[in-house]
Motif scaffolding. Structure first.
Motif, PDB file in Angstrom:
ATOM      1  N   ARG A  17       0.806  -1.200   0.000  1.00  0.00           N
ATOM      2  CA  ARG A  17       0.000   0.000   0.000  1.00  0.00           C
ATOM      3  C   ARG A  17       0.848   1.261   0.000  1.00  0.00           C
ATOM      4  NH1 ARG A  17      -5.421  -0.365   3.585  1.00  0.00           N
ATOM      5  NH2 ARG A  17      -6.606  -1.304   1.927  1.00  0.00           N
ATOM      6  N   TRP A  18       0.328   2.268  -0.581  1.00  0.00           N
ATOM      7  CA  TRP A  18       0.931   3.598  -0.699  1.00  0.00           C
ATOM      8  C   TRP A  18       2.295   3.549  -1.409  1.00  0.00           C
ATOM      9  CZ3 TRP A  18      -3.249   3.427   1.809  1.00  0.00           C
ATOM     10  CH2 TRP A  18      -3.347   2.912   3.080  1.00  0.00           C
ATOM     11  N   SER A  19       2.647   2.434  -2.044  1.00  0.00           N
ATOM     12  CA  SER A  19       4.002   2.348  -2.575  1.00  0.00           C
ATOM     13  C   SER A  19       4.090   2.766  -4.031  1.00  0.00           C
ATOM     14  CB  SER A  19       4.538   0.934  -2.429  1.00  0.00           C
ATOM     15  OG  SER A  19       3.857   0.077  -3.308  1.00  0.00           O
ATOM     16  N   VAL A  20       2.953   2.918  -4.713  1.00  0.00           N
ATOM     17  CA  VAL A  20       3.044   3.136  -6.149  1.00  0.00           C
ATOM     18  C   VAL A  20       3.791   4.426  -6.488  1.00  0.00           C
ATOM     19  CG1 VAL A  20       0.838   4.303  -6.546  1.00  0.00           C
ATOM     20  CG2 VAL A  20       1.804   2.882  -8.304  1.00  0.00           C
ATOM     21  N   ILE A  21       3.564   5.440  -5.681  1.00  0.00           N
ATOM     22  CA  ILE A  21       4.239   6.710  -5.957  1.00  0.00           C
ATOM     23  C   ILE A  21       5.746   6.533  -5.743  1.00  0.00           C
ATOM     24  CG2 ILE A  21       4.332   9.178  -5.388  1.00  0.00           C
ATOM     25  CD1 ILE A  21       1.615   8.263  -6.450  1.00  0.00           C
ATOM     26  N   GLY A  22       6.071   5.907  -4.628  1.00  0.00           N
ATOM     27  CA  GLY A  22       7.481   5.666  -4.325  1.00  0.00           C
ATOM     28  C   GLY A  22       8.115   4.752  -5.361  1.00  0.00           C
ATOM     29  N   ALA A  23       7.384   3.693  -5.749  1.00  0.00           N
ATOM     30  CA  ALA A  23       7.933   2.736  -6.713  1.00  0.00           C
ATOM     31  C   ALA A  23       8.139   3.395  -8.077  1.00  0.00           C
ATOM     32  CB  ALA A  23       7.007   1.531  -6.834  1.00  0.00           C
ATOM     33  N   ALA A  24       7.227   4.290  -8.429  1.00  0.00           N
ATOM     34  CA  ALA A  24       7.351   4.973  -9.718  1.00  0.00           C
ATOM     35  C   ALA A  24       8.595   5.861  -9.740  1.00  0.00           C
ATOM     36  CB  ALA A  24       6.109   5.814  -9.990  1.00  0.00           C
ATOM     37  N   ARG A  25       9.055   6.243  -8.552  1.00  0.00           N
ATOM     38  CA  ARG A  25      10.243   7.104  -8.479  1.00  0.00           C
ATOM     39  C   ARG A  25      11.511   6.270  -8.283  1.00  0.00           C
ATOM     40  NH1 ARG A  25       7.344  10.993  -4.010  1.00  0.00           N
ATOM     41  NH2 ARG A  25       6.080  12.208  -5.437  1.00  0.00           N
ATOM     42  N   SER A  26      11.334   4.954  -8.224  1.00  0.00           N
ATOM     43  CA  SER A  26      12.472   4.080  -7.925  1.00  0.00           C
ATOM     44  C   SER A  26      13.498   4.081  -9.063  1.00  0.00           C
ATOM     45  CB  SER A  26      11.943   2.662  -7.706  1.00  0.00           C
ATOM     46  OG  SER A  26      12.980   1.739  -7.779  1.00  0.00           O
ATOM     47  N   SER A  27      14.743   3.777  -8.704  1.00  0.00           N
ATOM     48  CA  SER A  27      15.777   3.684  -9.732  1.00  0.00           C
ATOM     49  C   SER A  27      15.751   2.301 -10.395  1.00  0.00           C
ATOM     50  CB  SER A  27      17.162   3.940  -9.110  1.00  0.00           C
ATOM     51  OG  SER A  27      17.344   3.043  -8.039  1.00  0.00           O
ATOM     52  N   ASN A  28      15.026   1.365  -9.796  1.00  0.00           N
ATOM     53  CA  ASN A  28      14.908   0.015 -10.354  1.00  0.00           C
ATOM     54  C   ASN A  28      13.859   0.003 -11.464  1.00  0.00           C
ATOM     55  OD1 ASN A  28      14.169  -2.614 -10.901  1.00  0.00           O
ATOM     56  ND2 ASN A  28      14.429  -3.302  -8.779  1.00  0.00           N
ATOM     57  N   PRO A  29      14.254  -0.267 -12.720  1.00  0.00           N
ATOM     58  CA  PRO A  29      13.289  -0.204 -13.834  1.00  0.00           C
ATOM     59  C   PRO A  29      12.119  -1.170 -13.672  1.00  0.00           C
ATOM     60  CG  PRO A  29      15.553  -0.467 -14.632  1.00  0.00           C
ATOM     61  CD  PRO A  29      15.608  -0.617 -13.155  1.00  0.00           C
ATOM     62  N   ALA A  30      12.386  -2.347 -13.083  1.00  0.00           N
ATOM     63  CA  ALA A  30      11.307  -3.327 -12.920  1.00  0.00           C
ATOM     64  C   ALA A  30      10.250  -2.785 -11.958  1.00  0.00           C
ATOM     65  CB  ALA A  30      11.874  -4.642 -12.383  1.00  0.00           C
ATOM     66  N   GLU A  31      10.696  -2.149 -10.917  1.00  0.00           N
ATOM     67  CA  GLU A  31       9.755  -1.557  -9.958  1.00  0.00           C
ATOM     68  C   GLU A  31       8.956  -0.447 -10.618  1.00  0.00           C
ATOM     69  OE1 GLU A  31      10.967  -0.211  -6.165  1.00  0.00           O
ATOM     70  OE2 GLU A  31      11.743  -2.156  -5.538  1.00  0.00           O
ATOM     71  N   ARG A  32       9.662   0.365 -11.392  1.00  0.00           N
ATOM     72  CA  ARG A  32       8.971   1.474 -12.066  1.00  0.00           C
ATOM     73  C   ARG A  32       7.910   0.939 -13.018  1.00  0.00           C
ATOM     74  NH1 ARG A  32      13.908   3.961 -12.969  1.00  0.00           N
ATOM     75  NH2 ARG A  32      13.784   3.550 -15.198  1.00  0.00           N
ATOM     76  N   ASP A  33       8.241  -0.116 -13.753  1.00  0.00           N
ATOM     77  CA  ASP A  33       7.277  -0.695 -14.698  1.00  0.00           C
ATOM     78  C   ASP A  33       6.034  -1.191 -13.967  1.00  0.00           C
ATOM     79  OD1 ASP A  33       8.869  -0.137 -16.784  1.00  0.00           O
ATOM     80  OD2 ASP A  33       9.533  -2.197 -17.183  1.00  0.00           O
ATOM     81  N   ARG A  34       6.264  -1.900 -12.861  1.00  0.00           N
ATOM     82  CA  ARG A  34       5.119  -2.426 -12.110  1.00  0.00           C
ATOM     83  C   ARG A  34       4.229  -1.291 -11.597  1.00  0.00           C
ATOM     84  NH1 ARG A  34       4.647  -6.671  -9.034  1.00  0.00           N
ATOM     85  NH2 ARG A  34       2.559  -5.840  -8.838  1.00  0.00           N
ATOM     86  N   ALA A  35       4.881  -0.254 -11.087  1.00  0.00           N
ATOM     87  CA  ALA A  35       4.129   0.886 -10.556  1.00  0.00           C
ATOM     88  C   ALA A  35       3.317   1.542 -11.668  1.00  0.00           C
ATOM     89  CB  ALA A  35       5.080   1.895  -9.931  1.00  0.00           C
ATOM     90  N   MET A  36       3.945   1.681 -12.836  1.00  0.00           N
ATOM     91  CA  MET A  36       3.242   2.324 -13.937  1.00  0.00           C
ATOM     92  C   MET A  36       2.084   1.476 -14.432  1.00  0.00           C
ATOM     93  SD  MET A  36       4.377   5.211 -14.115  1.00  0.00           S
ATOM     94  CE  MET A  36       3.188   5.559 -15.390  1.00  0.00           C
ATOM     95  N   ASP A  37       2.260   0.141 -14.409  1.00  0.00           N
ATOM     96  CA  ASP A  37       1.150  -0.731 -14.809  1.00  0.00           C
ATOM     97  C   ASP A  37      -0.042  -0.526 -13.879  1.00  0.00           C
ATOM     98  OD1 ASP A  37       2.725  -1.668 -16.780  1.00  0.00           O
ATOM     99  OD2 ASP A  37       3.090  -3.658 -15.925  1.00  0.00           O
ATOM    100  N   THR A  38       0.256  -0.438 -12.606  1.00  0.00           N
ATOM    101  CA  THR A  38      -0.818  -0.235 -11.626  1.00  0.00           C
ATOM    102  C   THR A  38      -1.522   1.096 -11.877  1.00  0.00           C
ATOM    103  OG1 THR A  38       0.481  -1.450 -10.004  1.00  0.00           O
ATOM    104  CG2 THR A  38      -1.306  -0.102  -9.143  1.00  0.00           C
ATOM    105  N   LEU A  39      -0.711   2.104 -12.080  1.00  0.00           N
ATOM    106  CA  LEU A  39      -1.263   3.443 -12.315  1.00  0.00           C
ATOM    107  C   LEU A  39      -2.061   3.490 -13.610  1.00  0.00           C
ATOM    108  CD1 LEU A  39      -0.800   6.169 -10.746  1.00  0.00           C
ATOM    109  CD2 LEU A  39       0.678   6.785 -12.644  1.00  0.00           C
ATOM    110  N   CYS A  40      -1.510   2.866 -14.623  1.00  0.00           N
ATOM    111  CA  CYS A  40      -2.141   2.872 -15.936  1.00  0.00           C
ATOM    112  C   CYS A  40      -3.471   2.108 -15.893  1.00  0.00           C
ATOM    113  CB  CYS A  40      -1.174   2.248 -16.934  1.00  0.00           C
ATOM    114  SG  CYS A  40      -1.707   2.394 -18.613  1.00  0.00           S
TER     115      CYS A  40
END
Lengths: 252, 341
Positions: A17-40
């Motif tokens: 929970r509450w991690s999508v914003i943080g994950a989207a800012r992550s330097s790890n591309p896999a994390e960023r992709d997952r966060a963006m999928d959730t957001l999208c």
């Protein structure tokens, strides 16, 4: 359902929970992709409808822009600038859409340069059907004052659809298809004449079973919707505020 | 999947709100009202076979904090055993993680509705005194209400007055009646997230912000409460709300009641709602005593009277005796005149 979701973990990064914003800012591309999928998944439909109605763009343009917008969110790391203390994520994204559409040509070029792709399937045909099968009703076009309301309404619709879909999948995976069918007939069909008694007779089960099944399904739907909501909130406070808004608590 | 219509979304919202009481001793009967944090339902306690009011939080706490805070609210109520304060029976957690508590089911009317049928100023003031008694009791137990308003006062079928919704209550240090109580900033019972549209409704809604800041209802909350000065709040903040409540009760125009605020009542209201806490009554008892003095036809502390006002009040209070003496004197004069002839 929540347990099921957490069990999915393993090879997937734990999207708490509450991690999508943080994950989207992550330097790890896999994390960023997952966060963006959730957001999208949560926002593509309201964004598409907003572009169609607010900016009066033809279907194909709106589809390109919706995809282009999310690609730009990734490439330009727009979420880095989002401050949950200052505004809601929804409002922030809507303003970003406005700015994106106004600069559409530049954005289109960036999209071509960048290598990012969206992993979420976007059912534009379905979204178009919801808008009236392509024939735009002038009455459906929101006034500038009601754009925020329109965007919010569509976002809630999208969120609930995702939660219903989650529930359906969970029921199928756990041999609770009948429970979902009861939920579908009573709560999703929009049929005012349906009753617990009718459903009990139709399925040949006691009314108490219908009551219990529906209570369970609603509870799981609620849990699923709150989980989905939690995924795209930046803080506990924002989650509490958004939950009240999405469910209409305090307004009724 | 098929898109959800607006009607279906409303249905899903209503269904999601309904509490699942599986595993509890309660059976859901009907929705009664919505409060700031959740909904109040009528439920049946199946063990004791009685009707109770069941308050359920809207959102499950993610870290137990909200649950703890509701538990503390229930504990505040539990420590306030008074006929003017609704008693709590039970606290628990639903299967979906939402916290609930049950309390006495109060059948009656909200104050704003009830006073429509109260036609005399005296009766309204007596009603007000009973509210003061309950609030004074809470203050004596070290609890500040912080959201006193007509919607939070119920009047039962036998005229019993109940102060409701202690969701914003605050535990205070010190328990001596008559001594201004200081707020304990760490002892906030409950803060709620701001509701959509609440701030715009100046009479019905409660305005809340983040932890330890603003809560209350515009028009009824004290200036220091509105400024979010949680640490300086004391009994005089509730006194401000009581003053606003008194004004409401005496100026609310209803059939059969003409609003009337004479100078003494106006002064009581003014003193209770003074901008500076130091200018208000120091304790609810003193506010109540001033109202009682008014009801007894005595001078009130809030309003220093001129000679003319003193005479007028003296005349009103002893009108019967004064008229009797005057009649006697007139008779004596007439008698003397007749005898002289």
């Amino acid at each position: 359902m929540s347990n099921d979701k957490s069990k999915q973990g393993g090879d997937r990064f734990p999207l708490t929970r509450w991690s999508v914003i943080g994950a989207a800012r992550s330097s790890n591309p896999a994390e960023r992709d997952r966060a963006m999928d959730t957001l999208c998944a949560a926002y593509w439909k309201p964004v598409y409808k907003y572009v169609r109605l607010r900016w009066n763009r033809p279907t194909e343009d709106a589809q390109d822009m919706t995809q282009g917008f999310f690609v730009q969110v990734i490439e330009r790391r727009l979420l880095d600038k989002f401050d949950p203390a200052k505004s809601r994520l929804r409002t922030y994204l809507r303003l970003c859409v406005d700015s994106f559409v106004m600069n559409e040509e530049k954005a289109a070029k960036r999209q071509k340069r960048g290598g990012n792709v969206l992993h979420v399937a976007l059912d534009f045909a379905g979204a178009e059907e919801e808008l009236g099968g392509g024939a735009m009703d002038p009455a459906a076009i929101p006034s500038p004052e009601s754009l925020e309301d329109f965007f919010e309404k569509e976002w809630v619709r999208g969120l609930f659809e995702l939660a219903v879909e989650d529930l359906r999948k969970y029921c199928e995976a756990n041999e609770r298809e009948r429970t979902f069918r009861l939920f579908e007939e009573y709560d999703l069909s929009g049929d005012e004449t349906i009753s617990y008694q009718k459903l009990a007779a139709e399925y040949g089960i006691p009314v108490t079973d219908v009551t219990n099944a529906l209570a369970w399904a609603r509870r799981e739907f609620r849990r699923g919707a709150l989980e989905r909501l939690g995924d795209v909130c930046g803080s506990e406070e924002e989650f509490q505020r958004e939950a009240r808004s999405v469910f209409g608590w305090g307004a009724r | 999947m098929k898109s959800l219509s607006d009607k279906v979304i409303e249905r899903l919202r209503a269904g999601a709100e309904e509490p699942d009481l599986t595993g509890t001793r309660y059976r859901l009967l009907e929705r009664v009202a919505r409060g700031g944090m959740g909904v109040v339902y009528a439920a049946e306690d199946e063990k004791l076979e009685r009707r109770v009011a069941l308050k359920v939080l809207d959102v499950p706490g993610t870290d137990g904090d909200l649950a703890n805070r509701l538990m503390r609210e229930a504990r505040v109520l539990a420590r306030l055993e008074h006929p003017g304060i609704v008693p709590v029976h039970d606290v628990g957690t639903l299967a979906d993680g939402r916290v609930f508590y049950t309390m006495k089911f109060v059948e009656g009317q909200r104050l704003d509705k009830f006073i429509e049928g109260v036609e005399s100023v005296q009766d309204r003031l007596r009603l007000f005194l009973r509210i003061c008694e309950a609030v004074a009791f809470a203050h004596a137990r070290g609890v500040l209400h912080r959201d006193l308003k007509p919607a939070n006062i119920m009047v039962g079928p036998f005229g019993e007055v109940l102060v409701m919704d202690w969701g914003l209550a605050k535990i205070l240090r010190g328990e001596q009646p008559g001594v201004p109580l200081a707020a304990d900033p760490e002892a906030t019972i409950l803060e709620r997230a701001k509701q959509p549209g609440e701030a715009s409704d100046s009479t019905k809604s409660s305005v809340i912000t983040g932890h330890g800041t603003v809560m209350g209802t515009p028009g009824y909350m004290s200036p220091e409460q509105a400024r979010g000065e949680v640490e300086v709040l004391d009994a005089r903040s509730d006194i401000f709300s009581l003053g606003a409540l008194l004004r409401f009760m005496l100026t609310q125009k209803t059939p059969g009641f003409t609003p009337r605020l004479d100078r003494s009542l106006e002064a009581i209201g003014r003193k209770a709602t003074a901008e500076r806490p130091a200018s208000r009554y120091p304790a609810v008892q003193e506010l109540g005593q001033d109202v009682s003095r008014y009801l007894d036809g005595l001078s009130v502390e809030a309003h220093p009277e001129s000679i003319f006002e003193k005479l007028t009040r003296f005349y009103r209070r002893y009108r019967f005796f004064i008229l009797l003496i005057l009649a006697y004197l007139v008779m004596r004069v007439i008698l003397l005149l007749v005898l002289k002839r």
